[in-house]
Write a protein that holds these residues in place. Sequence first.
Motif, mmCIF file in Angstrom:
data_model
loop_
_atom_site.group_PDB
_atom_site.id
_atom_site.type_symbol
_atom_site.label_atom_id
_atom_site.label_comp_id
_atom_site.label_asym_id
_atom_site.label_seq_id
_atom_site.Cartn_x
_atom_site.Cartn_y
_atom_site.Cartn_z
ATOM 1 N N PHE A 149 -22.911 -18.565 -45.808
ATOM 2 C CA PHE A 149 -24.080 -19.209 -46.394
ATOM 3 C C PHE A 149 -25.295 -19.079 -45.678
ATOM 4 O O PHE A 149 -26.373 -18.646 -46.357
ATOM 5 C CB PHE A 149 -23.652 -20.692 -46.497
ATOM 6 N N TRP A 150 -25.384 -19.391 -44.433
ATOM 7 C CA TRP A 150 -26.506 -19.107 -43.685
ATOM 8 C C TRP A 150 -27.320 -17.766 -43.363
ATOM 9 O O TRP A 150 -28.374 -17.567 -43.498
ATOM 10 C CB TRP A 150 -26.791 -19.941 -42.247
ATOM 11 N N PHE A 151 -26.313 -16.934 -43.351
ATOM 12 C CA PHE A 151 -26.723 -15.510 -43.224
ATOM 13 C C PHE A 151 -27.383 -15.022 -44.368
ATOM 14 O O PHE A 151 -28.389 -14.145 -44.270
ATOM 15 C CB PHE A 151 -25.127 -14.601 -42.763
ATOM 16 N N VAL A 152 -26.581 -15.320 -45.575
ATOM 17 C CA VAL A 152 -26.945 -14.964 -46.861
ATOM 18 C C VAL A 152 -28.451 -15.599 -47.176
ATOM 19 O O VAL A 152 -29.536 -14.828 -47.536
ATOM 20 C CB VAL A 152 -26.167 -15.143 -47.929
ATOM 21 N N VAL A 153 -28.479 -16.720 -47.092
ATOM 22 C CA VAL A 153 -29.531 -17.774 -47.798
ATOM 23 C C VAL A 153 -30.705 -17.278 -46.765
ATOM 24 O O VAL A 153 -31.969 -17.518 -47.563
ATOM 25 C CB VAL A 153 -29.296 -19.125 -47.705
ATOM 26 N N CYS A 154 -30.777 -17.402 -45.945
ATOM 27 C CA CYS A 154 -32.170 -17.037 -44.739
ATOM 28 C C CYS A 154 -32.721 -15.605 -44.754
ATOM 29 O O CYS A 154 -33.463 -15.258 -44.220
ATOM 30 C CB CYS A 154 -31.679 -17.495 -43.323
ATOM 31 N N GLY A 155 -32.163 -14.741 -45.776
ATOM 32 C CA GLY A 155 -32.442 -13.465 -45.860
ATOM 33 C C GLY A 155 -32.549 -12.669 -44.508
ATOM 34 O O GLY A 155 -31.763 -12.385 -43.693
ATOM 35 N N TRP A 195 -25.642 -32.432 -40.558
ATOM 36 C CA TRP A 195 -26.912 -32.059 -41.442
ATOM 37 C C TRP A 195 -27.177 -30.681 -41.934
ATOM 38 O O TRP A 195 -27.158 -30.490 -43.134
ATOM 39 C CB TRP A 195 -28.500 -32.327 -40.677
ATOM 40 N N LEU A 196 -26.666 -29.859 -40.983
ATOM 41 C CA LEU A 196 -26.643 -28.383 -41.536
ATOM 42 C C LEU A 196 -25.513 -28.011 -42.436
ATOM 43 O O LEU A 196 -25.694 -27.108 -43.117
ATOM 44 C CB LEU A 196 -26.581 -27.583 -40.126
ATOM 45 N N ASP A 197 -24.507 -28.790 -42.571
ATOM 46 C CA ASP A 197 -23.386 -28.533 -43.248
ATOM 47 C C ASP A 197 -23.476 -29.215 -44.828
ATOM 48 O O ASP A 197 -22.787 -29.007 -45.461
ATOM 49 C CB ASP A 197 -21.935 -29.197 -42.634
ATOM 50 N N TRP A 198 -24.587 -30.203 -44.651
ATOM 51 C CA TRP A 198 -24.499 -30.919 -46.228
ATOM 52 C C TRP A 198 -24.557 -29.957 -47.214
ATOM 53 O O TRP A 198 -23.962 -30.240 -48.234
ATOM 54 C CB TRP A 198 -25.967 -31.802 -46.160
ATOM 55 N N LEU A 199 -25.567 -28.824 -47.194
ATOM 56 C CA LEU A 199 -25.635 -27.964 -48.522
ATOM 57 C C LEU A 199 -24.391 -27.025 -48.476
ATOM 58 O O LEU A 199 -23.778 -26.975 -49.520
ATOM 59 C CB LEU A 199 -26.932 -27.208 -48.434
ATOM 60 N N PRO A 200 -24.050 -26.237 -47.412
ATOM 61 C CA PRO A 200 -22.754 -25.481 -47.564
ATOM 62 C C PRO A 200 -21.624 -25.976 -47.863
ATOM 63 O O PRO A 200 -20.790 -25.437 -48.706
ATOM 64 C CB PRO A 200 -22.851 -24.838 -46.196
ATOM 65 N N VAL A 201 -21.444 -27.262 -47.636
ATOM 66 C CA VAL A 201 -20.153 -27.851 -48.086
ATOM 67 C C VAL A 201 -20.193 -28.239 -49.351
ATOM 68 O O VAL A 201 -19.421 -28.086 -50.117
ATOM 69 C CB VAL A 201 -19.976 -29.260 -47.305
ATOM 70 N N ARG A 202 -21.399 -28.401 -50.158
ATOM 71 C CA ARG A 202 -21.516 -28.668 -51.522
ATOM 72 C C ARG A 202 -21.183 -27.247 -52.355
ATOM 73 O O ARG A 202 -20.539 -27.283 -53.295
ATOM 74 C CB ARG A 202 -22.706 -29.503 -51.967
ATOM 75 N N VAL A 203 -21.814 -26.374 -51.842
ATOM 76 C CA VAL A 203 -21.496 -24.981 -52.294
ATOM 77 C C VAL A 203 -20.157 -24.674 -52.274
ATOM 78 O O VAL A 203 -19.539 -24.121 -53.297
ATOM 79 C CB VAL A 203 -22.286 -23.828 -51.588
ATOM 80 N N ALA A 204 -19.552 -24.677 -51.102
ATOM 81 C CA ALA A 204 -18.008 -24.304 -50.949
ATOM 82 C C ALA A 204 -17.061 -25.366 -51.658
ATOM 83 O O ALA A 204 -16.063 -24.824 -52.307
ATOM 84 C CB ALA A 204 -17.703 -24.749 -49.275
ATOM 85 N N THR A 267 -13.192 -18.286 -49.823
ATOM 86 C CA THR A 267 -13.979 -17.308 -48.850
ATOM 87 C C THR A 267 -14.231 -15.726 -49.884
ATOM 88 O O THR A 267 -15.341 -15.298 -49.763
ATOM 89 C CB THR A 267 -13.335 -16.865 -47.589
ATOM 90 N N VAL A 268 -13.034 -15.352 -50.478
ATOM 91 C CA VAL A 268 -13.272 -14.090 -51.209
ATOM 92 C C VAL A 268 -14.248 -14.259 -52.082
ATOM 93 O O VAL A 268 -15.024 -13.508 -52.555
ATOM 94 C CB VAL A 268 -12.061 -13.628 -51.532
ATOM 95 N N THR A 269 -14.176 -15.482 -52.933
ATOM 96 C CA THR A 269 -14.966 -15.806 -54.088
ATOM 97 C C THR A 269 -16.271 -15.811 -53.830
ATOM 98 O O THR A 269 -17.087 -15.329 -54.513
ATOM 99 C CB THR A 269 -14.564 -16.946 -54.884
ATOM 100 N N LEU A 270 -16.662 -16.357 -52.564
ATOM 101 C CA LEU A 270 -18.242 -16.588 -52.201
ATOM 102 C C LEU A 270 -18.621 -15.143 -51.976
ATOM 103 O O LEU A 270 -20.042 -14.782 -52.271
ATOM 104 C CB LEU A 270 -18.218 -17.325 -50.839
ATOM 105 N N VAL A 271 -17.912 -14.350 -51.291
ATOM 106 C CA VAL A 271 -18.240 -13.080 -51.030
ATOM 107 C C VAL A 271 -18.677 -12.184 -52.374
ATOM 108 O O VAL A 271 -19.530 -11.315 -52.280
ATOM 109 C CB VAL A 271 -17.348 -12.180 -49.965
#
Length: 284
Positions: A149-155, A195-204, A267-271
């Motif tokens: 998530f952070w790797f992709v979102v932060c460009g 705090w850092l996991d708040w948004l990635p958890v909702r996406v997952a 995980t596969v779905t996210l990719v």
Amino acid sequence: MTLFTLVLVLAWERLFKLGEHWQLDHRLEVVFQRLHRVSLAQTLLLTLAWMGGMWGMLWLVQGMFFGMVTLLLWIIIGLLCIGAGIERQHYHAYLQAVRQGDSHASDQMAEELALIHGLPIDCSEALRLRALQNALLWINFRYYLAPIFWFVVCGTYGPIALAGYACLRAYQTWLARHLTPLDRSHSGIDLLLNWLDWLPVRVAGVGYALLGHGEKALPAWFASLGDRHSSSYQVLTRLAQFSLARDPHSDPLQTPRAAVALASQVTVTLVVVVALLTIYGMLL
């Protein structure tokens, strides 16, 4: 370059990352051992210094050999930060111990897998296996879903954000293994990661709600958007358990396998979603 790097990293991780050699958690242990005090300020300084070092290294090689050196660094950072090589070994060791009927070894591996949040004691076997499921789901989130998530979102700053997140994750693991819960609390590591996991958890959580048995998972996901009291771990595992409700919670082999299978699907779905969005963006 993000998608290309991600695909290469995940392919390499699946085929060759079977231990600690390519895991940042192991590489940073020598740094953590030199720390004499534990505090929130120290945690922040350590993480910012690590991220600054990554930024400086990427800045120095920018444009070298038509960007090939930068791509290589992206791949190396991804290999170190994405994937749970040693945890996969512990998981397979647990399964092997269960097959052999070695309760001592299986309990030891289960406790290692649940290092961060622990396993309940003096409870039924079903509750203990459910806690083991939660530990495996959290490992998948911490080593795959959140880093991706952070790797992709932060460009273009993705490798720097990924390195910072992995540093915090490694520090939390080291504190849980070597110091007391009070020291870990003083470090502020759990609060920062929550705090850092708040948004990635909702996406997952969307993946768990849609891929599992989502009759209850999807309403629970909508409720989690306004939940400011539950930890990220509680939110993720609650959603995942709704999706796993129809699976058995009494078999020491099938129960963890069900959690790992669902986590792998997410995980596969996210990719795949990242790939589709990248291709769509390129077409536009």
